[in-house]
Design an enzyme around this catalytic site. Structure first.
Site, PDB file in Angstrom:
ATOM      1  N   GLY A 184       0.811  -1.210   0.000  1.00  0.00           N
ATOM      2  CA  GLY A 184       0.000   0.000   0.000  1.00  0.00           C
ATOM      3  C   GLY A 184       0.845   1.260   0.000  1.00  0.00           C
ATOM      4  O   GLY A 184       2.039   1.206  -0.302  1.00  0.00           O
ATOM      5  N   LEU A 200       0.352   3.588  -2.153  1.00  0.00           N
ATOM      6  CA  LEU A 200       0.665   3.413  -3.574  1.00  0.00           C
ATOM      7  C   LEU A 200       1.196   4.691  -4.209  1.00  0.00           C
ATOM      8  O   LEU A 200       0.743   5.793  -3.907  1.00  0.00           O
ATOM      9  CB  LEU A 200      -0.577   2.916  -4.324  1.00  0.00           C
ATOM     10  CG  LEU A 200      -1.167   1.601  -3.797  1.00  0.00           C
ATOM     11  CD1 LEU A 200      -2.372   1.187  -4.652  1.00  0.00           C
ATOM     12  CD2 LEU A 200      -0.138   0.476  -3.775  1.00  0.00           C
ATOM     13  N   HIS A 203       4.254   1.661  -7.976  1.00  0.00           N
ATOM     14  CA  HIS A 203       3.194   0.644  -7.940  1.00  0.00           C
ATOM     15  C   HIS A 203       2.300   0.768  -9.179  1.00  0.00           C
ATOM     16  O   HIS A 203       1.897  -0.238  -9.762  1.00  0.00           O
ATOM     17  CB  HIS A 203       2.319   0.827  -6.689  1.00  0.00           C
ATOM     18  CG  HIS A 203       3.045   0.689  -5.394  1.00  0.00           C
ATOM     19  ND1 HIS A 203       3.212   1.735  -4.518  1.00  0.00           N
ATOM     20  CD2 HIS A 203       3.645  -0.381  -4.800  1.00  0.00           C
ATOM     21  CE1 HIS A 203       3.863   1.316  -3.447  1.00  0.00           C
ATOM     22  NE2 HIS A 203       4.146   0.042  -3.593  1.00  0.00           N
ATOM     23  N   VAL A 206      10.802   3.121 -11.210  1.00  0.00           N
ATOM     24  CA  VAL A 206      10.271   4.457 -11.521  1.00  0.00           C
ATOM     25  C   VAL A 206      10.973   5.462 -10.615  1.00  0.00           C
ATOM     26  O   VAL A 206      11.118   5.226  -9.411  1.00  0.00           O
ATOM     27  CB  VAL A 206       8.741   4.505 -11.314  1.00  0.00           C
ATOM     28  CG1 VAL A 206       8.202   5.913 -11.503  1.00  0.00           C
ATOM     29  CG2 VAL A 206       8.054   3.534 -12.262  1.00  0.00           C
ATOM     30  N   ARG A 234       8.572   4.935   1.489  1.00  0.00           N
ATOM     31  CA  ARG A 234       9.359   5.430   2.621  1.00  0.00           C
ATOM     32  C   ARG A 234       9.928   6.833   2.362  1.00  0.00           C
ATOM     33  O   ARG A 234      10.451   7.451   3.292  1.00  0.00           O
ATOM     34  CB  ARG A 234      10.464   4.435   2.978  1.00  0.00           C
ATOM     35  CG  ARG A 234       9.903   3.172   3.627  1.00  0.00           C
ATOM     36  CD  ARG A 234      10.972   2.231   4.110  1.00  0.00           C
ATOM     37  NE  ARG A 234      10.432   1.186   4.975  1.00  0.00           N
ATOM     38  CZ  ARG A 234      10.247  -0.078   4.627  1.00  0.00           C
ATOM     39  NH1 ARG A 234      10.545  -0.482   3.412  1.00  0.00           N
ATOM     40  NH2 ARG A 234       9.752  -0.954   5.500  1.00  0.00           N
TER      41      ARG A 234
END
Ligand code: AMP
Length: 283
Positions: free
Chosen positions: A31, A33, A37, A176, A187
């Site tokens: 999660g 995101l 992702h 990315v 993070r």
């Protein structure tokens, strides 16, 4: 888009899709995101016609003292992102769903988990492989998508799937990055604006490595020293490791040859950031 919190719900939704001849793609995430992702979801939407995103902050892959409790969990926004990206099912189980009793069965990939992050996060990869094995058994995807950003994880998962004859394909998608090269990561939220700017030196150090290999430098120690000099420009950054390893075995090498992985882990404030690049010295 359906949101399944229970294992039986996601199994039933995927079962129906499969019986209709759909190709099932799975994107496992924790999660929070972001663009990284989303790129995996886009790859899944391209290759599959039924896409499941799992959102689960897996307690067993956090080492004591790490950020399990404070790991961001912006589920509402995550669901919005998934819907917009064309996801069919979000599987968002609770820890109790995934680990209803003391877990006695673990998947342990040897050797590949002992270097790089494995040295600093004992038990981390055992948690990752075990939860991925569980997710693969629950969702039974045709293809699962992972990011090159977590290069060691990608190699470990691929090996688990090969060694245990798991009937799925693993696709690895490129990292990315922000415009300044910083790898996008959940993070990064722990960083101040200034720290984020300084963190761009991580990618700079990796580019330097690629440049030096391109210039024909073969001595790993010499390259690592130049990478460290760049990383020193991160004030109060604590370098965990800077390594150049064989891209398949993840073993250290003294001399650059063939395909190598340059990998870096740095702690900046409350964030532990990792990044890597693959370089083919033969090219
Ligand atoms: P996480 O939610 O951090 O466990 O990551 C879920 C998946 O997204 C993993 O396969 C990661 O490698 C991948 N991922 C994370 N950051 C990036 C990124 N910047 N680019 C590409 N993939 C990423």
């Amino acid at each position: 888009m359906e949101v399944a919190k229970k294992i039986e719900s996601v199994r039933s939704l995927v079962g129906t899709a499969r019986s209709r001849g759909k190709k099932i793609g799975l994107v496992p995430t924790m999660g929070a995101l972001h663009a990284g992702h989303i790129s995996l979801i886009e790859a899944a939407v391209k290759k599959c016609n039924f896409v499941v995103v799992s959102i689960f902050v897996n307690p067993t892959q956090f080492v004591p003292g790490e950020d399990f409790e404070k790991y961001p969990r912006p589920i509402k926004n995550d669901l919005k992102i998934c819907k917009k990206a064309g996801v069919d099912v979000v599987f968002a189980p609770t820890p109790e769903q995934m680990y209803p009793m003391e877990n006695l069965t673990w998947v342990n990939v040897k050797k590949l988990t002992e270097s790089l992050c494995g040295r600093f996060r004992p038990g981390h990869f055992r948690g990752v492989t075990t939860v991925c094995a569980k997710l693969f058994n629950i969702v039974a995807p045709d293809i699962a998508f992972f990011g090159q950003k977590d290069a060691q994880q990608a190699i470990v998962i691929k090996r688990m799937v090969a060694d245990l004859n798991m009937p799925l394909e693993i696709v690895i998608c490129p990292t990315v990055r922000e415009p300044d090269g910083l790898a996008v990561s959940s993070r990064n939220q722990y960083l101040s604006k200034q720290q984020k700017k300084e963190a761009a030196n991580i990618y700079k150090s990796l580019c330097k490595c690629s440049e030096l290999i391109g210039a024909g430098i073969k001595n790993t120690a010499e390259i690592v020293a130049q990478m460290r000099a760049i990383l020193k420009q991160i004030p109060r950054g604590e370098i965990e490791y800077v390594e150049i390893v064989n891209a398949e075995t993840l073993q250290s090498i003294d001399k650059i040859a063939g395909k190598v992985l340059a990998a870096v882990a740095v702690r900046i404030g409350h964030a532990r950031l990792i990044d890597n690049i693959l370089v083919d010295a033969a090219k």
